[in-house]
Design a protein around this motif. Structure first.
Motif, PDB file in Angstrom:
ATOM      1  N   VAL A  80       0.846  -1.199   0.000  1.00  0.00           N
ATOM      2  CA  VAL A  80       0.000   0.000   0.000  1.00  0.00           C
ATOM      3  C   VAL A  80       0.882   1.250   0.000  1.00  0.00           C
ATOM      4  N   PRO A  81       0.802   2.104  -1.031  1.00  0.00           N
ATOM      5  CA  PRO A  81       1.663   3.289  -1.099  1.00  0.00           C
ATOM      6  C   PRO A  81       1.597   4.191   0.136  1.00  0.00           C
ATOM      7  N   ALA A  82       0.415   4.413   0.692  1.00  0.00           N
ATOM      8  CA  ALA A  82       0.300   5.291   1.861  1.00  0.00           C
ATOM      9  C   ALA A  82       1.107   4.738   3.036  1.00  0.00           C
ATOM     10  N   VAL A  83       1.070   3.434   3.228  1.00  0.00           N
ATOM     11  CA  VAL A  83       1.839   2.801   4.305  1.00  0.00           C
ATOM     12  C   VAL A  83       3.334   2.889   3.998  1.00  0.00           C
ATOM     13  N   GLN A  84       3.708   2.688   2.743  1.00  0.00           N
ATOM     14  CA  GLN A  84       5.112   2.792   2.345  1.00  0.00           C
ATOM     15  C   GLN A  84       5.654   4.188   2.639  1.00  0.00           C
ATOM     16  N   VAL A  85       4.852   5.213   2.344  1.00  0.00           N
ATOM     17  CA  VAL A  85       5.277   6.600   2.566  1.00  0.00           C
ATOM     18  C   VAL A  85       5.535   6.846   4.052  1.00  0.00           C
ATOM     19  N   VAL A  86       4.587   6.453   4.901  1.00  0.00           N
ATOM     20  CA  VAL A  86       4.739   6.673   6.343  1.00  0.00           C
ATOM     21  C   VAL A  86       5.944   5.902   6.876  1.00  0.00           C
ATOM     22  N   ALA A  87       6.086   4.652   6.461  1.00  0.00           N
ATOM     23  CA  ALA A  87       7.208   3.835   6.932  1.00  0.00           C
ATOM     24  C   ALA A  87       8.539   4.457   6.516  1.00  0.00           C
ATOM     25  N   TRP A  88       8.651   4.868   5.255  1.00  0.00           N
ATOM     26  CA  TRP A  88       9.900   5.463   4.751  1.00  0.00           C
ATOM     27  C   TRP A  88      10.252   6.718   5.548  1.00  0.00           C
ATOM     28  N   ARG A  89       9.260   7.593   5.761  1.00  0.00           N
ATOM     29  CA  ARG A  89       9.525   8.827   6.503  1.00  0.00           C
ATOM     30  C   ARG A  89       9.992   8.539   7.921  1.00  0.00           C
ATOM     31  N   GLN A  90       9.373   7.575   8.587  1.00  0.00           N
ATOM     32  CA  GLN A  90       9.782   7.240   9.952  1.00  0.00           C
ATOM     33  C   GLN A  90      11.182   6.642   9.971  1.00  0.00           C
ATOM     34  N   LEU A  91      11.485   5.781   9.014  1.00  0.00           N
ATOM     35  CA  LEU A  91      12.816   5.185   8.956  1.00  0.00           C
ATOM     36  C   LEU A  91      13.888   6.250   8.732  1.00  0.00           C
ATOM     37  N   GLU A  92      13.605   7.245   7.906  1.00  0.00           N
ATOM     38  CA  GLU A  92      14.561   8.332   7.685  1.00  0.00           C
ATOM     39  C   GLU A  92      14.822   9.097   8.968  1.00  0.00           C
ATOM     40  N   GLN A  93      13.795   9.253   9.803  1.00  0.00           N
ATOM     41  CA  GLN A  93      13.971   9.981  11.058  1.00  0.00           C
ATOM     42  C   GLN A  93      14.797   9.187  12.066  1.00  0.00           C
ATOM     43  N   LEU A  94      14.865   7.883  11.880  1.00  0.00           N
ATOM     44  CA  LEU A  94      15.646   7.028  12.776  1.00  0.00           C
ATOM     45  C   LEU A  94      17.073   6.893  12.254  1.00  0.00           C
ATOM     46  N   ASP A  95      17.686   8.050  11.924  1.00  0.00           N
ATOM     47  CA  ASP A  95      18.981   8.024  11.249  1.00  0.00           C
ATOM     48  C   ASP A  95      20.139   7.560  12.124  1.00  0.00           C
ATOM     49  N   THR A  96      19.916   7.406  13.435  1.00  0.00           N
ATOM     50  CA  THR A  96      20.972   6.886  14.299  1.00  0.00           C
ATOM     51  C   THR A  96      20.802   5.391  14.558  1.00  0.00           C
ATOM     52  N   GLU A  97      19.742   4.811  14.025  1.00  0.00           N
ATOM     53  CA  GLU A  97      19.465   3.386  14.228  1.00  0.00           C
ATOM     54  C   GLU A  97      19.951   2.589  13.012  1.00  0.00           C
ATOM     55  N   ALA A  98      20.947   1.743  13.229  1.00  0.00           N
ATOM     56  CA  ALA A  98      21.523   0.978  12.118  1.00  0.00           C
ATOM     57  C   ALA A  98      20.488   0.090  11.440  1.00  0.00           C
ATOM     58  N   TRP A  99      19.588  -0.530  12.219  1.00  0.00           N
ATOM     59  CA  TRP A  99      18.595  -1.424  11.619  1.00  0.00           C
ATOM     60  C   TRP A  99      17.678  -0.659  10.672  1.00  0.00           C
ATOM     61  N   ALA A 100      17.343   0.600  11.040  1.00  0.00           N
ATOM     62  CA  ALA A 100      16.451   1.402  10.192  1.00  0.00           C
ATOM     63  C   ALA A 100      17.138   1.785   8.891  1.00  0.00           C
ATOM     64  N   GLN A 101      18.408   2.163   8.971  1.00  0.00           N
ATOM     65  CA  GLN A 101      19.142   2.543   7.769  1.00  0.00           C
ATOM     66  C   GLN A 101      19.383   1.333   6.861  1.00  0.00           C
ATOM     67  N   ASP A 102      19.635   0.182   7.471  1.00  0.00           N
ATOM     68  CA  ASP A 102      19.782  -1.050   6.676  1.00  0.00           C
ATOM     69  C   ASP A 102      18.491  -1.367   5.934  1.00  0.00           C
ATOM     70  N   LEU A 103      17.360  -1.185   6.617  1.00  0.00           N
ATOM     71  CA  LEU A 103      16.070  -1.454   5.994  1.00  0.00           C
ATOM     72  C   LEU A 103      15.811  -0.483   4.843  1.00  0.00           C
ATOM     73  N   LEU A 104      16.139   0.794   5.041  1.00  0.00           N
ATOM     74  CA  LEU A 104      15.963   1.783   3.973  1.00  0.00           C
ATOM     75  C   LEU A 104      16.751   1.396   2.728  1.00  0.00           C
ATOM     76  N   GLU A 105      17.941   0.847   2.920  1.00  0.00           N
ATOM     77  CA  GLU A 105      18.769   0.453   1.778  1.00  0.00           C
ATOM     78  C   GLU A 105      18.165  -0.709   1.002  1.00  0.00           C
ATOM     79  N   GLN A 106      17.344  -1.508   1.672  1.00  0.00           N
ATOM     80  CA  GLN A 106      16.726  -2.657   1.011  1.00  0.00           C
ATOM     81  C   GLN A 106      15.438  -2.300   0.285  1.00  0.00           C
ATOM     82  N   LEU A 107      14.779  -1.244   0.744  1.00  0.00           N
ATOM     83  CA  LEU A 107      13.461  -0.894   0.194  1.00  0.00           C
ATOM     84  C   LEU A 107      13.589  -0.202  -1.151  1.00  0.00           C
TER      85      LEU A 107
END
Length: 197
Positions: free
Chosen positions: A76-103
């Motif tokens: 669902v694009p709306a869910v993808q948008v919210v998830a991506w924005r939250q992951l970007e805000q977690l820029d000190t969390e390695a797991w979040a940045q790793d996930l962003l690289e996979q998406l």
């Protein structure tokens, strides 16, 4: 504008009666995904009160955003948008940045992500330079090339995976950065780089 009864039913059916971020089943409500008006199910997510308050900055999210490890893969694009924005805000969390690289988000969905992300509050200047995954680039960052690039005016190809350290931002063009490759200073399009954390 609140959702019509028909659109609300569509949203609840799509979400399976659960928060589309964490899977909770209590205190659910539609939440518009900015900058869309949220008058259709396609422009909203179904979220529990805890997630809504965390998204709105009302409550500290604690470590609840680990749920994005699953919800970020939603179709669902709306869910993808919210998830991506939250992951970007977690820029000190390695797991979040790793996930962003996979998406991967298609162009319209990434444009939706950036529509609000580029608009800084209080009239501040928008953040312009972003890598291929939408991460903000700053002067001095290190990036890596995501494809081979033939360097114009030089007799070499900058290879995929090459690290470019201490980049400079081209002030009048948000799509370009400058960096040194093979001891030559070159201009690189931001769409061909990934920021290294």
């Amino acid at each position: 504008m609140p959702l019509s009864a028909a659109e609300r039913d569509l949203l609840i059916t799509r979400a399976g009666g659960c928060c589309e971020l964490c899977g909770a089943t209590a205190e659910l409500a539609a939440s518009a995904v900015a900058p869309r008006p949220g008058d259709s199910a396609d422009e909203t997510i179904l979220a529990c009160r805890t997630c809504r308050e965390a998204l709105d900055g009302i409550a500290e999210p604690d470590h609840r955003w680990h749920c994005l490890s699953e919800s970020a893969w939603s179709p669902v694009p709306a869910v993808q948008v919210v998830a991506w924005r939250q992951l970007e805000q977690l820029d000190t969390e390695a797991w979040a940045q790793d996930l962003l690289e996979q998406l991967y988000l298609d162009e319209p969905t990434m444009a939706w992500v950036r529509a609000t992300a580029d608009a800084e509050p209080d009239g501040a200047a928008p953040v312009l330079h972003r890598d291929t995954f939408g991460a903000v680039l700053n002067a001095g960052d290190t990036v890596t090339l995501i494809k081979d690039l033939k360097v114009r005016g030089a007799n070499f190809t900058a290879k995929r995976g090459t690290a470019v350290r201490n980049i400079s931002l081209v002030p009048d063009n948000p799509d370009q950065i400058e960096g040194r490759v093979n001891d030559q200073r070159i201009v690189i399009l931001t769409e061909f780089v990934r920021k290294l954390s």
